[in-house]
Design an enzyme around this catalytic site. Structure first.
Site, PDB file in Angstrom:
ATOM      1  N   ASN A 218      37.529  25.084  39.504  1.00  0.00           N
ATOM      2  CA  ASN A 218      38.477  26.002  40.258  1.00  0.00           C
ATOM      3  C   ASN A 218      39.223  26.476  38.484  1.00  0.00           C
ATOM      4  OD1 ASN A 218      40.028  28.034  40.509  1.00  0.00           O
ATOM      5  ND2 ASN A 218      41.149  26.951  41.662  1.00  0.00           N
ATOM      6  N   GLY A 219      38.878  27.308  38.452  1.00  0.00           N
ATOM      7  CA  GLY A 219      39.168  27.568  36.574  1.00  0.00           C
ATOM      8  C   GLY A 219      38.074  29.021  36.306  1.00  0.00           C
TER       9      GLY A 219
ATOM     10  N   ARG B 160      41.046  31.936  50.304  1.00  0.00           N
ATOM     11  CA  ARG B 160      41.380  32.116  49.116  1.00  0.00           C
ATOM     12  C   ARG B 160      39.807  33.154  48.550  1.00  0.00           C
ATOM     13  NH1 ARG B 160      44.049  27.744  46.517  1.00  0.00           N
ATOM     14  NH2 ARG B 160      42.969  28.204  45.151  1.00  0.00           N
TER      15      ARG B 160
ATOM     16  N   CYS C 267      38.160  29.993  43.309  1.00  0.00           N
ATOM     17  CA  CYS C 267      37.625  29.326  44.181  1.00  0.00           C
ATOM     18  C   CYS C 267      37.936  28.523  44.686  1.00  0.00           C
ATOM     19  CB  CYS C 267      37.166  28.706  42.976  1.00  0.00           C
ATOM     20  SG  CYS C 267      35.970  29.810  41.656  1.00  0.00           S
TER      21      CYS C 267
ATOM     22  N   GLU D 137      54.156  50.190  49.102  1.00  0.00           N
ATOM     23  CA  GLU D 137      53.393  48.719  49.691  1.00  0.00           C
ATOM     24  C   GLU D 137      52.741  48.996  51.537  1.00  0.00           C
ATOM     25  OE1 GLU D 137      52.904  46.135  49.655  1.00  0.00           O
ATOM     26  OE2 GLU D 137      52.426  44.654  51.509  1.00  0.00           O
TER      27      GLU D 137
ATOM     28  N   LYS E 268      43.028  35.527  48.409  1.00  0.00           N
ATOM     29  CA  LYS E 268      44.416  36.094  48.172  1.00  0.00           C
ATOM     30  C   LYS E 268      45.069  35.230  46.928  1.00  0.00           C
ATOM     31  CE  LYS E 268      47.495  34.669  51.273  1.00  0.00           C
ATOM     32  NZ  LYS E 268      48.429  35.887  51.680  1.00  0.00           N
TER      33      LYS E 268
ATOM     34  N   LYS F 147      48.061  48.179  51.321  1.00  0.00           N
ATOM     35  CA  LYS F 147      48.106  47.541  52.676  1.00  0.00           C
ATOM     36  C   LYS F 147      47.160  48.184  53.448  1.00  0.00           C
ATOM     37  CE  LYS F 147      49.748  44.567  52.602  1.00  0.00           C
ATOM     38  NZ  LYS F 147      50.243  43.593  52.468  1.00  0.00           N
TER      39      LYS F 147
ATOM     40  N   HIS G 132      54.005  68.126  42.345  1.00  0.00           N
ATOM     41  CA  HIS G 132      53.772  67.782  40.389  1.00  0.00           C
ATOM     42  C   HIS G 132      52.842  67.688  40.334  1.00  0.00           C
ATOM     43  CE1 HIS G 132      58.634  68.841  39.026  1.00  0.00           C
ATOM     44  NE2 HIS G 132      58.146  67.680  39.807  1.00  0.00           N
TER      45      HIS G 132
ATOM     46  N   TRP H 238      34.390  32.031  44.043  1.00  0.00           N
ATOM     47  CA  TRP H 238      34.396  33.145  43.366  1.00  0.00           C
ATOM     48  C   TRP H 238      34.292  33.694  42.215  1.00  0.00           C
ATOM     49  CZ3 TRP H 238      37.214  36.625  40.646  1.00  0.00           C
ATOM     50  CH2 TRP H 238      37.831  38.066  41.645  1.00  0.00           C
TER      51      TRP H 238
ATOM     52  N   GLU I 150      43.779  48.222  51.344  1.00  0.00           N
ATOM     53  CA  GLU I 150      43.135  47.010  50.846  1.00  0.00           C
ATOM     54  C   GLU I 150      42.410  46.379  51.614  1.00  0.00           C
ATOM     55  OE1 GLU I 150      45.559  43.564  49.814  1.00  0.00           O
ATOM     56  OE2 GLU I 150      47.248  43.939  51.012  1.00  0.00           O
TER      57      GLU I 150
HETATM   58  C1  F6R Z   1      47.748  42.621  48.668  1.00  0.00           C
HETATM   59  C2  F6R Z   1      47.658  41.418  48.288  1.00  0.00           C
HETATM   60  C3  F6R Z   1      48.420  41.202  47.556  1.00  0.00           C
HETATM   61  C4  F6R Z   1      49.249  40.233  46.582  1.00  0.00           C
HETATM   62  C5  F6R Z   1      49.058  40.065  44.716  1.00  0.00           C
HETATM   63  C6  F6R Z   1      50.332  38.480  44.189  1.00  0.00           C
HETATM   64  O1  F6R Z   1      48.418  42.749  50.007  1.00  0.00           O
HETATM   65  O2  F6R Z   1      48.661  39.980  48.780  1.00  0.00           O
HETATM   66  O3  F6R Z   1      48.549  42.213  46.185  1.00  0.00           O
HETATM   67  O4  F6R Z   1      50.459  40.580  46.415  1.00  0.00           O
HETATM   68  O5  F6R Z   1      47.613  38.840  44.090  1.00  0.00           O
HETATM   69  O6  F6R Z   1      49.598  37.271  44.972  1.00  0.00           O
HETATM   70  P1  F6R Z   1      51.064  36.217  44.673  1.00  0.00           P
HETATM   71  O7  F6R Z   1      51.738  36.983  45.600  1.00  0.00           O
HETATM   72  O8  F6R Z   1      49.992  35.002  45.223  1.00  0.00           O
HETATM   73  O9  F6R Z   1      51.374  36.062  43.597  1.00  0.00           O
END
Ligand code: F6R
Length: 606
Positions: free
Chosen positions: A102-103, A27, A2, A480, A601, A484, A503, A76, A487
């Site tokens: 938010n929370g 976010r 949120c 990674e 985010k 990427k 394996h 959210w 997602e």
């Molecule tokens: C993937 C991504 C997430 C963040 C994860 C941690 O592209 O962005 O996997 O890396 O949610 O977020 P932070 O770095 O803000 O702790």
């Protein structure tokens, strides 16, 4: 998760709030709402809407809201489905109090039952409504008394913006375990979950600490503790520019942020090598006093930790080195003590699991060193040492530039620690740091291959499944690449260490499977190429990302060459290809790249 914004000042609040909400969209949210205080009636005008902010905005165009004070929210969903009624702001039964939250309120059921027994009727399924009802129940004309009583009853996390219908000139805020900034401008004052929401109006902000109360009026902001005593806080100047939080000529923030990497890498590297704040902190850390190092984070930040494990292991030869998912670390009763260094990696500095890991580590006496992008965030404030990546605001949900700056910071840490521990000579230290310094220019040269990568990616939307393989440091970055891709494109993907294929996973390789192979470890190149042969002979197509120039493309094997670099730092180069590849696969599928479904985010809840 949120996002909240609030404004009190001389300008019309509604457009300022809507604009701020748009800056918080990154976010992640499923509904949005706004409440403004209407002076002529002394009442709140509330408009809430499931769906995008644009839907809320079009409803507002037929309801002229004219007010100098208001609060807004992007929700959210956690408790109760996304719906108009569950959206914020929430009001008390008598519409005397309006709140945005938010929370997560962990004891909301107990509080709700108690209030229901007193005849208070709840209209939503949210945990947040209990705050509005509780606030109204306690309100006796003194907003600060009310906020203190409410905060004393709430268990969980919150950043709150609150308006009282009989206080036309007061906006009040408090937070615990979720971020809240207070912005100060010449026409009015703001509360917000994050800086981009207010950047158009001001770069002067206060970072609210837990259980501090902010009382905002048109021309003043005051802070109090939970005993109603005034406290003084320092007003900070944010260095992020408005441009850095705008998309500009790019179709998506993600592409803009990928393209910004040479610059943000340069800034971050300079601050850690050439006498900047980061260097001073690195110098302070007495690495010899630790006998165990744990690196932790979530998602991509964890993947940066996996890269770091290979680099630290190779350069520093720590006797005990672990990398852990923060969500696991926090509950595993880790064997750490005052002789442990726990390195926390987080772009936002607000990820709930990483915060919990930090607190767990500190409770056990370990020293915590954070690598964080957002100044004023919880992890930045609570860790023993904090290194700031200078990536600027990262808006796209999928991290790119923050991840790259985390890697650069981790390489520098590894080199400096290795030198302090006498594992490398002074000459080797300088040579390795010069490899790090060369990275931005090399990243730049990869970005110039964007057309070729885009062309290749446009042929890949047909795949149902894409595997990523690598060995050693290339395996770390394969993790990674796979994250990427999945997602943002929603294509199933997994990353495997090349040697693990046989394996189990090789049974999934068939005609029409794409395997992205990464090969930058010279000594393991032959081994990885055998894995490539194995999957090609089972019908797969392969995209090879390599600095080694000895491989010729075939009809089943495409090659993208990247510049030469020190093997251990090559993830910073291969990841650029993987980011662009994922971006263009997703773009060709028409995906909502900056805001992928179900993702947020800043994951501020567990
Ligand atoms: C993937 C991504 C997430 C963040 C994860 C941690 O592209 O962005 O996997 O890396 O949610 O977020 P932070 O770095 O803000 O702790």
């Amino acid at each position: 998760m949120c996002g909240i914004i609030g404004y009190i000042g001389s300008e019309n609040a509604a457009p300022i709030i809507i604009e701020g909400l748009k800056k918080l969209e990154y976010r992640g949210y499923d509904s949005a709402g706004i409440a403004v205080y209407e002076e002529s009636t002394s009442q709140f005008n509330v408009v809430k809407q499931k769906g995008r902010i644009s839907a809320l905005e079009s409803r507002l165009s037929s309801i002229p809201l004219d007010s100098h004070m208001g609060i807004g929210h992007t929700r959210w969903a956690t408790h109760g489905e996304p719906s108009d009624i569950n959206s914020h702001p929430h009001l008390g039964n008598k519409s005397k109090i309006a709140i945005v939250h938010n929370g997560i309120i962990e004891n909301y059921k107990k509080l709700k039952e108690r209030l229901e027994r007193k005849g208070i009727v709840f209209v939503s399924q949210t945990d947040s409504e209990v705050i509005a009802q509780l606030a109204e129940y306690y309100y006796n004309g003194d907003p600060m008394d009310m906020v203190i009583k409410v905060a004393n009853r709430l268990e969980g996390s919150y950043a709150l913006g609150i308006m009282c219908a009989d206080q036309p000139d007061t906006l009040i805020a408090i937070k615990k375990d979720n971020p809240l900034i207070i912005g100060v401008s010449d026409h009015g004052n703001f509360i917000a979950s994050d800086v981009p929401a207010v950047l158009k109006h001001t770069n002067k902000v206060y970072y609210l600490d837990d259980k501090e109360i902010a009382v905002l009026k048109k021309g003043s902001v005051q802070f109090f503790n939970m005993d109603k005593e005034p406290i003084s806080k320092s007003l900070e100047t944010v260095t992020w520019t408005l441009d850095s939080a705008e998309k500009g000529e790019y179709q998506h923030f993600m592409l803009k942020e990928i393209m910004e990497q040479p610059k943000v890498l340069r800034d971050t590297i300079r601050s850690a090598i050439y006498g900047g704040d980061n260097q001073a902190i690195i110098d302070k850390i007495d690495i010899e006093s630790f006998n165990k190092v744990v690196v932790t984070g979530c998602g991509s930040a964890y993947n940066a930790g996996v890269v770091a494990k290979y680099v630290f292991e190779s350069l520093c030869r720590f006797p005990s080195l672990e990398v852990e998912l923060a969500s696991e670390f926090r509950y595993k009763d880790a064997v750490i003590d005052e002789k442990s260094l726990v390195i926390l990696i987080s772009q936002s500095g607000e990820t709930a699991d990483t915060i919990a890991a930090m607190r767990e580590a500190r409770a056990k006496g370990a020293t915590t060193l954070a690598i964080v992008n957002v100044v004023g965030s919880t992890i930045a404030k609570e860790s023993d040492y904090c290194l700031f990546t200078l990536a600027g605001p990262e808006i796209a949900v999928a991290t790119t530039k923050a991840f790259s700056t985390q890697l650069a910071m981790l390489y520098i840490l590894a080199v400096r620690f290795a030198a302090k521990l006498n594992k490398i000579t002074k000459e080797k230290e300088s040579e390795l740091l010069s490899y790090v310094e060369d990275l931005p220019a090399k990243v730049d040269s990869i970005l110039k291959q964007v057309d070729a990568i885009q062309k290749y990616a446009s042929t890949c939307v047909v795949y149902k499944s894409i595997f990523f393989i690598g060995r050693n440091i290339d395996y770390a970055i394969a993790l990674e690449g796979s994250l990427k891709l999945k997602e943002i494109s929603y294509i199933h993907s997994e990353a495997y260490a090349g040697g693990e294929l046989k394996h189990g996973t090789i049974s999934l390789i068939e005609e029409d499977t794409l395997v992205v192979a990464i090969s930058n470890c010279e000594r393991l190149h032959g081994k990885l190429m055998s894995n490539v042969e194995q999957v090609i002979s089972r019908g797969a197509k392969v995209l090879l990302v390599t600095k080694l120039k000895d491989v010729q493309p075939t009809d089943r094997l495409s090659v993208i060459n990247i510049p030469d670099s020190f093997d251990l730092f090559s993830p910073s180069l291969s990841v650029i290809v993987l980011q662009l590849f994922s971006y263009y696969v997703a773009a060709n599928k028409g995906a909502n790249i900056d805001k992928p479904r179900n993702l947020a985010k800043s994951v501020t809840v567990e």
